[in-house]
Scaffold this motif. Structure first.
Motif, PDB file in Angstrom:
ATOM      1  N   TYR A  11       0.845  -1.179   0.000  1.00  0.00           N
ATOM      2  CA  TYR A  11       0.000   0.000   0.000  1.00  0.00           C
ATOM      3  C   TYR A  11       0.886   1.236   0.000  1.00  0.00           C
ATOM      4  CZ  TYR A  11      -3.150  -3.696   1.438  1.00  0.00           C
ATOM      5  OH  TYR A  11      -3.857  -4.870   1.497  1.00  0.00           O
ATOM      6  N   ILE A  16       4.331  -4.886   1.536  1.00  0.00           N
ATOM      7  CA  ILE A  16       3.811  -6.024   2.304  1.00  0.00           C
ATOM      8  C   ILE A  16       4.289  -7.340   1.690  1.00  0.00           C
ATOM      9  CG2 ILE A  16       1.708  -7.191   3.109  1.00  0.00           C
ATOM     10  CD1 ILE A  16       1.979  -4.400   4.311  1.00  0.00           C
ATOM     11  N   ALA A  35      -0.412 -16.562   9.643  1.00  0.00           N
ATOM     12  CA  ALA A  35      -0.912 -15.847  10.817  1.00  0.00           C
ATOM     13  C   ALA A  35      -1.499 -14.500  10.393  1.00  0.00           C
ATOM     14  CB  ALA A  35       0.228 -15.658  11.808  1.00  0.00           C
ATOM     15  N   ASN A  36      -2.068 -13.821  11.358  1.00  0.00           N
ATOM     16  CA  ASN A  36      -2.603 -12.479  11.185  1.00  0.00           C
ATOM     17  C   ASN A  36      -1.634 -11.505  10.540  1.00  0.00           C
ATOM     18  OD1 ASN A  36      -4.900 -11.041  11.919  1.00  0.00           O
ATOM     19  ND2 ASN A  36      -4.798 -12.004  13.938  1.00  0.00           N
ATOM     20  N   GLY A  37      -2.084 -10.820   9.500  1.00  0.00           N
ATOM     21  CA  GLY A  37      -1.303  -9.679   9.005  1.00  0.00           C
ATOM     22  C   GLY A  37      -0.073 -10.003   8.179  1.00  0.00           C
ATOM     23  N   VAL A  38       0.082 -11.244   7.715  1.00  0.00           N
ATOM     24  CA  VAL A  38       1.300 -11.582   6.960  1.00  0.00           C
ATOM     25  C   VAL A  38       1.185 -11.204   5.474  1.00  0.00           C
ATOM     26  CG1 VAL A  38       1.990 -13.448   8.505  1.00  0.00           C
ATOM     27  CG2 VAL A  38       0.589 -13.971   6.494  1.00  0.00           C
ATOM     28  N   GLY A  39      -0.038 -10.870   5.023  1.00  0.00           N
ATOM     29  CA  GLY A  39      -0.180 -10.420   3.644  1.00  0.00           C
ATOM     30  C   GLY A  39      -1.063 -11.282   2.757  1.00  0.00           C
ATOM     31  N   LYS A  40      -1.818 -12.193   3.350  1.00  0.00           N
ATOM     32  CA  LYS A  40      -2.654 -13.106   2.548  1.00  0.00           C
ATOM     33  C   LYS A  40      -3.730 -12.336   1.784  1.00  0.00           C
ATOM     34  CE  LYS A  40      -3.987 -15.441   6.210  1.00  0.00           C
ATOM     35  NZ  LYS A  40      -3.420 -14.575   7.265  1.00  0.00           N
ATOM     36  N   THR A  41      -4.414 -11.458   2.510  1.00  0.00           N
ATOM     37  CA  THR A  41      -5.465 -10.662   1.878  1.00  0.00           C
ATOM     38  C   THR A  41      -4.879  -9.759   0.799  1.00  0.00           C
ATOM     39  OG1 THR A  41      -6.827 -10.699   3.863  1.00  0.00           O
ATOM     40  CG2 THR A  41      -7.205  -8.875   2.347  1.00  0.00           C
ATOM     41  N   THR A  42      -3.727  -9.198   1.104  1.00  0.00           N
ATOM     42  CA  THR A  42      -3.076  -8.311   0.133  1.00  0.00           C
ATOM     43  C   THR A  42      -2.781  -9.071  -1.162  1.00  0.00           C
ATOM     44  OG1 THR A  42      -2.107  -7.119   1.996  1.00  0.00           O
ATOM     45  CG2 THR A  42      -1.117  -6.733  -0.168  1.00  0.00           C
ATOM     46  N   ARG A  45      -5.877  -9.442  -3.154  1.00  0.00           N
ATOM     47  CA  ARG A  45      -6.220  -8.140  -3.772  1.00  0.00           C
ATOM     48  C   ARG A  45      -5.377  -7.887  -5.016  1.00  0.00           C
ATOM     49  NH1 ARG A  45      -6.412  -4.865   1.812  1.00  0.00           N
ATOM     50  NH2 ARG A  45      -8.542  -5.358   2.412  1.00  0.00           N
ATOM     51  N   GLN A  83     -12.809 -10.771   2.479  1.00  0.00           N
ATOM     52  CA  GLN A  83     -13.021 -10.933   3.900  1.00  0.00           C
ATOM     53  C   GLN A  83     -14.148  -9.997   4.320  1.00  0.00           C
ATOM     54  OE1 GLN A  83      -9.498  -9.720   5.945  1.00  0.00           O
ATOM     55  NE2 GLN A  83      -9.410 -11.624   7.072  1.00  0.00           N
ATOM     56  N   GLU A 160     -10.827 -16.081   3.989  1.00  0.00           N
ATOM     57  CA  GLU A 160     -11.249 -16.441   5.340  1.00  0.00           C
ATOM     58  C   GLU A 160     -12.744 -16.657   5.491  1.00  0.00           C
ATOM     59  OE1 GLU A 160      -9.410 -15.112   8.733  1.00  0.00           O
ATOM     60  OE2 GLU A 160      -7.529 -14.656   7.728  1.00  0.00           O
ATOM     61  N   GLN A 192      -6.891 -18.508   8.138  1.00  0.00           N
ATOM     62  CA  GLN A 192      -6.068 -18.484   9.346  1.00  0.00           C
ATOM     63  C   GLN A 192      -6.351 -19.740  10.147  1.00  0.00           C
ATOM     64  OE1 GLN A 192      -5.620 -15.434  12.473  1.00  0.00           O
ATOM     65  NE2 GLN A 192      -6.322 -14.065  10.858  1.00  0.00           N
TER      66      GLN A 192
HETATM   67  P1  ATP Z   1      -5.498 -11.330   8.289  1.00  0.00           P
HETATM   68  O1  ATP Z   1      -5.604 -12.785   8.276  1.00  0.00           O
HETATM   69  O2  ATP Z   1      -5.395 -10.750   9.668  1.00  0.00           O
HETATM   70  O3  ATP Z   1      -6.467 -10.624   7.423  1.00  0.00           O
HETATM   71  P2  ATP Z   1      -3.548 -11.091   6.206  1.00  0.00           P
HETATM   72  O4  ATP Z   1      -2.459 -12.077   6.145  1.00  0.00           O
HETATM   73  O5  ATP Z   1      -4.666 -11.239   5.265  1.00  0.00           O
HETATM   74  O6  ATP Z   1      -4.058 -11.025   7.694  1.00  0.00           O
HETATM   75  P3  ATP Z   1      -3.255  -8.452   5.139  1.00  0.00           P
HETATM   76  O7  ATP Z   1      -4.682  -8.059   5.364  1.00  0.00           O
HETATM   77  O8  ATP Z   1      -2.822  -8.727   3.773  1.00  0.00           O
HETATM   78  O9  ATP Z   1      -2.870  -9.679   6.057  1.00  0.00           O
HETATM   79  O10 ATP Z   1      -2.361  -7.320   5.769  1.00  0.00           O
HETATM   80  C1  ATP Z   1      -0.949  -7.304   5.680  1.00  0.00           C
HETATM   81  C2  ATP Z   1      -0.439  -5.991   6.236  1.00  0.00           C
HETATM   82  O11 ATP Z   1      -0.885  -4.917   5.392  1.00  0.00           O
HETATM   83  C3  ATP Z   1      -0.911  -5.658   7.635  1.00  0.00           C
HETATM   84  O12 ATP Z   1       0.185  -5.177   8.370  1.00  0.00           O
HETATM   85  C4  ATP Z   1      -1.947  -4.587   7.416  1.00  0.00           C
HETATM   86  O13 ATP Z   1      -1.975  -3.692   8.503  1.00  0.00           O
HETATM   87  C5  ATP Z   1      -1.459  -3.895   6.170  1.00  0.00           C
HETATM   88  N1  ATP Z   1      -2.559  -3.285   5.405  1.00  0.00           N
HETATM   89  C6  ATP Z   1      -3.702  -3.877   5.026  1.00  0.00           C
HETATM   90  N2  ATP Z   1      -4.488  -3.019   4.327  1.00  0.00           N
HETATM   91  C7  ATP Z   1      -3.831  -1.854   4.276  1.00  0.00           C
HETATM   92  C8  ATP Z   1      -4.106  -0.567   3.706  1.00  0.00           C
HETATM   93  N3  ATP Z   1      -5.225  -0.330   3.022  1.00  0.00           N
HETATM   94  N4  ATP Z   1      -3.165   0.406   3.871  1.00  0.00           N
HETATM   95  C9  ATP Z   1      -2.012   0.172   4.543  1.00  0.00           C
HETATM   96  N5  ATP Z   1      -1.698  -1.021   5.101  1.00  0.00           N
HETATM   97  C10 ATP Z   1      -2.575  -2.015   4.974  1.00  0.00           C
END
Ligand code: ATP
Length: 235
Positions: A11, A16, A35-42, A45, A83, A160, A192
């Motif tokens: 972002y 990420i 785990a939480n926040g590792v970048g899966k959702t990113t 996207r 999600q 998720e 997760q």
């Molecule tokens: P979860 O299972 O908790 O959703 P994840 O593995 O899917 O975790 P992401 O949602 O990809 O993780 O987030 C990865 C990192 O990117 C996190 O540190 C999050 O804070 C950051 N992040 C997510 N969306 C944005 C955004 N729009 N702008 C800036 N940072 C973001």
């Protein structure tokens, strides 16, 4: 079918994904655990065109998807259930499904697809005229999946689907995910909840801080336990 090659991005200035490599073959259910926040959702996207990566390639049947709009990706057969579901809460179940079918009427038989979705999720048939916003969490997740599936995608990405659902509902949703795969839709499943994914996936990738750190060709009980201990901190 889908090949993610060395994808880097995030972002703005915040990076990420640090070079993600992942492959999904036609007919598979591939799990992406982490785990939480590792970048899966990113990563999802990026694949579905919501974020443009700063490096790397996303190949779908050999074609690079980078720069293609989400709407066009949908027409190319790629569907994404984000999600948090994002159904239309002030529309009925029926209207939610019809909106999804509107864009693809030239490509699929809408009546047939509606029936397919309602057969997969009989609960939605019972709630057909109920507003989306008044459905239970599990029913909303079913509607989100049904809506993505109605246009007959080749690749369905689920972010998720177990989130916030009671275990018995998770089991039912995951059984349906397996059914969808058996009916011919390829699936990339972000979770997760590794235990929930156990009986659904053919193959699994594990992500840690923006990169794939492990791949399992098969996910059985002992491999699941190992992944939980080593990568997810859930010993
Ligand atoms: P979860 O299972 O908790 O959703 P994840 O593995 O899917 O975790 P992401 O949602 O990809 O993780 O987030 C990865 C990192 O990117 C996190 O540190 C999050 O804070 C950051 N992040 C997510 N969306 C944005 C955004 N729009 N702008 C800036 N940072 C973001």
């Amino acid at each position: 079918m889908l090949e993610v090659r060395n994808v880097v991005g995030g972002y703005g200035e915040i990076q990420i994904l640090h070079g993600v490599n992942l492959t999904v073959h036609r007919g598979e259910v591939v799990g992406l655990l982490g785990a939480n926040g590792v970048g899966k959702t990113t990563l999802l996207r990026v694949i579905s065109g919501l974020i443009r990566p700063s490096g790397g390639q996303v190949l779908y049947q050999g074609q690079d998807l980078v720069g293609i709009s989400p709407a066009r990706l949908l027409r190319m057969g790629i569907a994404h259930v984000p999600q948090g579901r994002h159904i239309f809460s002030d529309m009925t179940v029926k209207e939610n499904l019809l909106v999804a079918l509107d864009r693809v009427r030239d490509r699929v038989n809408a009546g047939e697809r509606l029936e397919y979705a309602l057969n997969l999720f009989p609960r939605l048939r019972e709630r057909y005229h109920q507003l989306g916003g008044t459905l239970s969490g599990g029913e909303q997740q079913m509607l989100a999946i049904a809506r993505a599936l109605a246009p007959k995608p080749d690749l369905l990405m689920l972010d998720e689907p177990s989130m916030g659902l009671a275990p018995v509902i998770v089991e039912s949703v995951f059984k349906t995910i397996r059914q969808i795969a058996e009916d011919g839709t390829t699936i990339l499943l972000v979770e997760q909840n590794a235990t929930a994914a156990l009986h659904v996936v053919d193959r699994v990738y594990v992500m840690e801080t923006g990169a794939i750190v492990h791949e399992s060709e098969r996910l059985d009980d002992s491999e699941l336990q190992r992944i939980k201990e080593v990568y997810l901190g859930l010993g």
